[in-house]
Design an enzyme around this catalytic site. Structure first.
Site, mmCIF file in Angstrom:
data_model
loop_
_atom_site.group_PDB
_atom_site.id
_atom_site.type_symbol
_atom_site.label_atom_id
_atom_site.label_comp_id
_atom_site.label_asym_id
_atom_site.label_seq_id
_atom_site.Cartn_x
_atom_site.Cartn_y
_atom_site.Cartn_z
ATOM 1 N N THR A 1 8.208 -1.001 -1.281
ATOM 2 C CA THR A 1 8.995 -1.163 -0.989
ATOM 3 C C THR A 1 9.069 -2.597 -2.072
ATOM 4 O O THR A 1 8.651 -3.503 -2.344
ATOM 5 C CB THR A 1 9.037 -2.091 0.362
ATOM 6 O OG1 THR A 1 9.158 -1.193 1.392
ATOM 7 C CG2 THR A 1 10.526 -3.075 0.613
ATOM 8 N N GLN B 1 9.933 8.152 0.120
ATOM 9 C CA GLN B 1 9.191 7.963 1.038
ATOM 10 C C GLN B 1 10.629 7.298 1.953
ATOM 11 O O GLN B 1 11.429 6.755 2.551
ATOM 12 C CB GLN B 1 8.150 7.191 1.091
ATOM 13 C CG GLN B 1 7.753 6.890 1.910
ATOM 14 C CD GLN B 1 6.880 5.112 1.969
ATOM 15 O OE1 GLN B 1 6.855 4.022 2.205
ATOM 16 N NE2 GLN B 1 5.362 5.686 2.910
ATOM 17 N N TYR C 1 4.826 1.293 11.436
ATOM 18 C CA TYR C 1 6.255 1.966 11.665
ATOM 19 C C TYR C 1 6.694 2.841 12.766
ATOM 20 O O TYR C 1 5.262 3.079 12.787
ATOM 21 C CB TYR C 1 6.953 1.534 10.171
ATOM 22 C CG TYR C 1 6.928 0.427 9.521
ATOM 23 C CD1 TYR C 1 7.426 0.039 9.829
ATOM 24 C CD2 TYR C 1 6.059 0.212 8.035
ATOM 25 C CE1 TYR C 1 7.612 -1.473 8.458
ATOM 26 C CE2 TYR C 1 6.101 -0.505 7.453
ATOM 27 C CZ TYR C 1 6.677 -1.892 7.671
ATOM 28 O OH TYR C 1 6.428 -2.685 6.711
ATOM 29 N N GLY D 1 -6.404 0.114 -3.004
ATOM 30 C CA GLY D 1 -7.802 -0.794 -3.544
ATOM 31 C C GLY D 1 -8.878 -0.287 -4.248
ATOM 32 O O GLY D 1 -9.746 -0.275 -4.772
HETATM 33 C C1 LIG Z 1 5.110 -5.084 -2.572
HETATM 34 C C2 LIG Z 1 4.120 -3.751 -2.170
HETATM 35 C C3 LIG Z 1 5.696 -2.965 -1.141
HETATM 36 C C4 LIG Z 1 4.926 -1.592 -0.353
HETATM 37 N N1 LIG Z 1 5.786 -1.589 0.078
HETATM 38 C C5 LIG Z 1 5.285 -0.184 1.331
HETATM 39 C C6 LIG Z 1 5.763 0.978 1.310
HETATM 40 O O1 LIG Z 1 7.611 1.060 1.036
HETATM 41 N N2 LIG Z 1 5.765 1.852 2.154
HETATM 42 C C7 LIG Z 1 4.322 2.141 2.128
HETATM 43 O O2 LIG Z 1 4.168 3.256 2.596
HETATM 44 N N3 LIG Z 1 3.623 1.168 1.362
HETATM 45 C C8 LIG Z 1 3.442 -0.079 1.043
HETATM 46 N N4 LIG Z 1 3.133 -0.693 0.243
HETATM 47 C C9 LIG Z 1 1.213 -0.681 0.634
HETATM 48 C C10 LIG Z 1 0.970 0.350 -0.733
HETATM 49 O O3 LIG Z 1 2.324 1.924 -0.868
HETATM 50 C C11 LIG Z 1 -0.522 0.737 -1.163
HETATM 51 O O4 LIG Z 1 -0.622 1.126 0.454
HETATM 52 C C12 LIG Z 1 -0.970 -0.386 -0.687
HETATM 53 O O5 LIG Z 1 -1.005 -1.535 -1.640
HETATM 54 C C13 LIG Z 1 -2.483 -0.898 -1.366
HETATM 55 O O6 LIG Z 1 -2.689 0.200 -2.568
HETATM 56 P P1 LIG Z 1 -2.949 -0.647 -3.762
HETATM 57 O O7 LIG Z 1 -4.359 -1.052 -3.046
HETATM 58 O O8 LIG Z 1 -2.968 0.667 -5.249
HETATM 59 O O9 LIG Z 1 -2.375 -1.660 -3.829
HETATM 60 C C14 LIG Z 1 3.288 -1.534 -0.459
HETATM 61 C C15 LIG Z 1 3.090 -2.400 -1.448
HETATM 62 C C16 LIG Z 1 3.188 -3.181 -1.608
HETATM 63 C C17 LIG Z 1 2.025 -3.955 -3.160
#
Ligand SMILES: Cc1cc2nc3c(=O)[nH]c(=O)nc-3n(C[C@H](O)[C@H](O)[C@H](O)COP(=O)(O)O)c2cc1C
Length: 358
Positions: A24, A97, A177, A294
């Site tokens: 998002t 999504q 959600y 992560g």
């Molecule tokens: C700015 C931001 C917005 C996010 N918005 C969503 C979203 O709209 N839908 C979703 O399933 N996860 C959302 N997430 C979670 C990410 O999809 C992901 O699960 C999370 O960042 C962990 O992955 P990473 O460690 O590679 O960042 C968001 C994460 C961030 C950083």
């Protein structure tokens, strides 16, 4: 390296095993319409094997946060067409999504209407609204006809997404959600066919998935699950049984993938939760497993080597590095994600993260 190998999702071959996780960014206008910067943002990240968009509201009722996009009006759909055609022109693949926030939202951003949920149980704490921090409200408990309408809304949103040129859709059933609320006892205390047992709590998600498959087609639907994330007051007495049963039922459906999130928060308060999400739930799935949360290049590669996940999705790292696969390939340095510009605003922290110089 496994990260750079092709992988099959449904009937599509993806050019590498690196996905962009849904994020998002809260940069749509107040009508939920995305703009030219959104086109640029996604096309910059087209080297991902699969781009999964930010959560997109399936209906007006689904909205929880200001400036998040929708896919239920002609203007919203037309705006997404520009994104998908630009991504396809550059050889990318992009899934939408689909999002319904349920009880995560506030009436100040919902035309005065209360959020909705399986049961009338408020989240403890405060919500970030367009009018600052607000205590969560007790949501309206959904009636059976209202639940059926939401299932249809998901189907219509999936049709709209395919019309807008998306290659498929992902159900956001993670992170507290609406679908996640149905799956968990802390948000679902219903005594009808949507609550009270593992099978009943799974029912909503399985009905929505069937509707999405009917609308988008076989092998064009994915689902994101976070079995051990307590975010948004999501708790389960037996997450292993709940999500094992769900994944077994999903095995019977023609899906493109299951997107599984590791725990992102300490599990001290939940000693009965499994620590190894991928090892516990991944092997149950007969669909492609996308592992999330992560990972860096090394840990992503190590995860793929285990043979459970076939793809790794990167969130914050892809946000800050439009050319993430190339940087991984060259062992180049990475830009740091800037938390202050993650949600809302313009190009700063959105489309101005630098690419590697040639
Ligand atoms: C700015 C931001 C917005 C996010 N918005 C969503 C979203 O709209 N839908 C979703 O399933 N996860 C959302 N997430 C979670 C990410 O999809 C992901 O699960 C999370 O960042 C962990 O992955 P990473 O460690 O590679 O960042 C968001 C994460 C961030 C950083």
């Amino acid at each position: 390296m496994r990260l750079f190998e092709k992988v099959t999702a449904g009937r599509q071959t993806l050019k590498n095993s690196i996905a962009m996780a849904p994020m998002t960014r809260s940069r749509a206008n107040s009508e939920g319409v995305v703009n030219d910067l959104t086109v640029l943002y996604y096309t910059q990240r087209v080297s991902a094997g699969l781009i999964i968009t930010e959560g997109i509201n399936i209906s007006e009722q689904a909205l929880g946060s200001p400036w998040t996009p929708g896919i239920y009006t002609p203007e919203q759909i037309d705006a997404w067409k520009k994104v998908t055609s630009a991504v396809h022109d550059k050889g990318g693949l992009i899934y939408a999504q689909l999002w319904h926030t349920g009880r995560v939202g506030h009436s100040v951003d919902r035309n005065g209407k209360l959020p909705v949920a399986p049961s009338a149980i408020a989240i403890k704490g405060q919500h970030f609204s367009s009018q600052g921090m607000k205590d969560y409200e007790t949501p309206h408990e959904l009636t059976m006809p209202e639940i059926r309408q939401i299932v249809r809304d998901y189907g219509q949103a999936a049709k709209n997404a395919i019309d807008a040129g998306f290659d498929g859709v992902e159900l956001h059933a993670a992170f507290g959600y609406l679908p996640n609320q149905f799956l968990c006892e802390s948000a679902n205390q219903r005594t009808d066919e949507y609550g009270g047992s593992i099978e009943n709590r799974n029912r909503f998600v399985l009905e929505v998935i069937q509707e999405l498959v009917n609308a988008a087609g076989s092998d064009k639907v994915g689902i994101k699950l976070s079995p051990t994330n307590a975010y948004n007051n999501i708790e389960n007495s037996d997450p292993v049984a709940q999500f094992k049963t769900l994944i077994e039922a999903l095995n019977q459906m023609p899906l493109a993938y299951i997107h599984l999130m590791n725990a992102m928060f300490p599990l001290d308060k939940f000693p009965h939760y499994p620590k190894d999400v991928m090892g516990t739930f991944g092997p149950i799935s007969k669909h492609l497993v996308i592992a999330n949360a992560g990972y860096n290049k090394e840990t992503g590669e190590a995860e793929l080597e285990k043979g459970i996940a076939g793809m790794i999705s990167y969130g914050a790292l892809f946000l800050a590095n439009p050319d993430l696969p190339r940087r991984f390939e060259l062992n180049a340095g990475l830009n740091e994600p800037d938390r202050a510009t993650m949600f809302g605003g313009g190009e700063k922290g959105y489309t101005d993260y630098p690419f590697l110089r040639d």
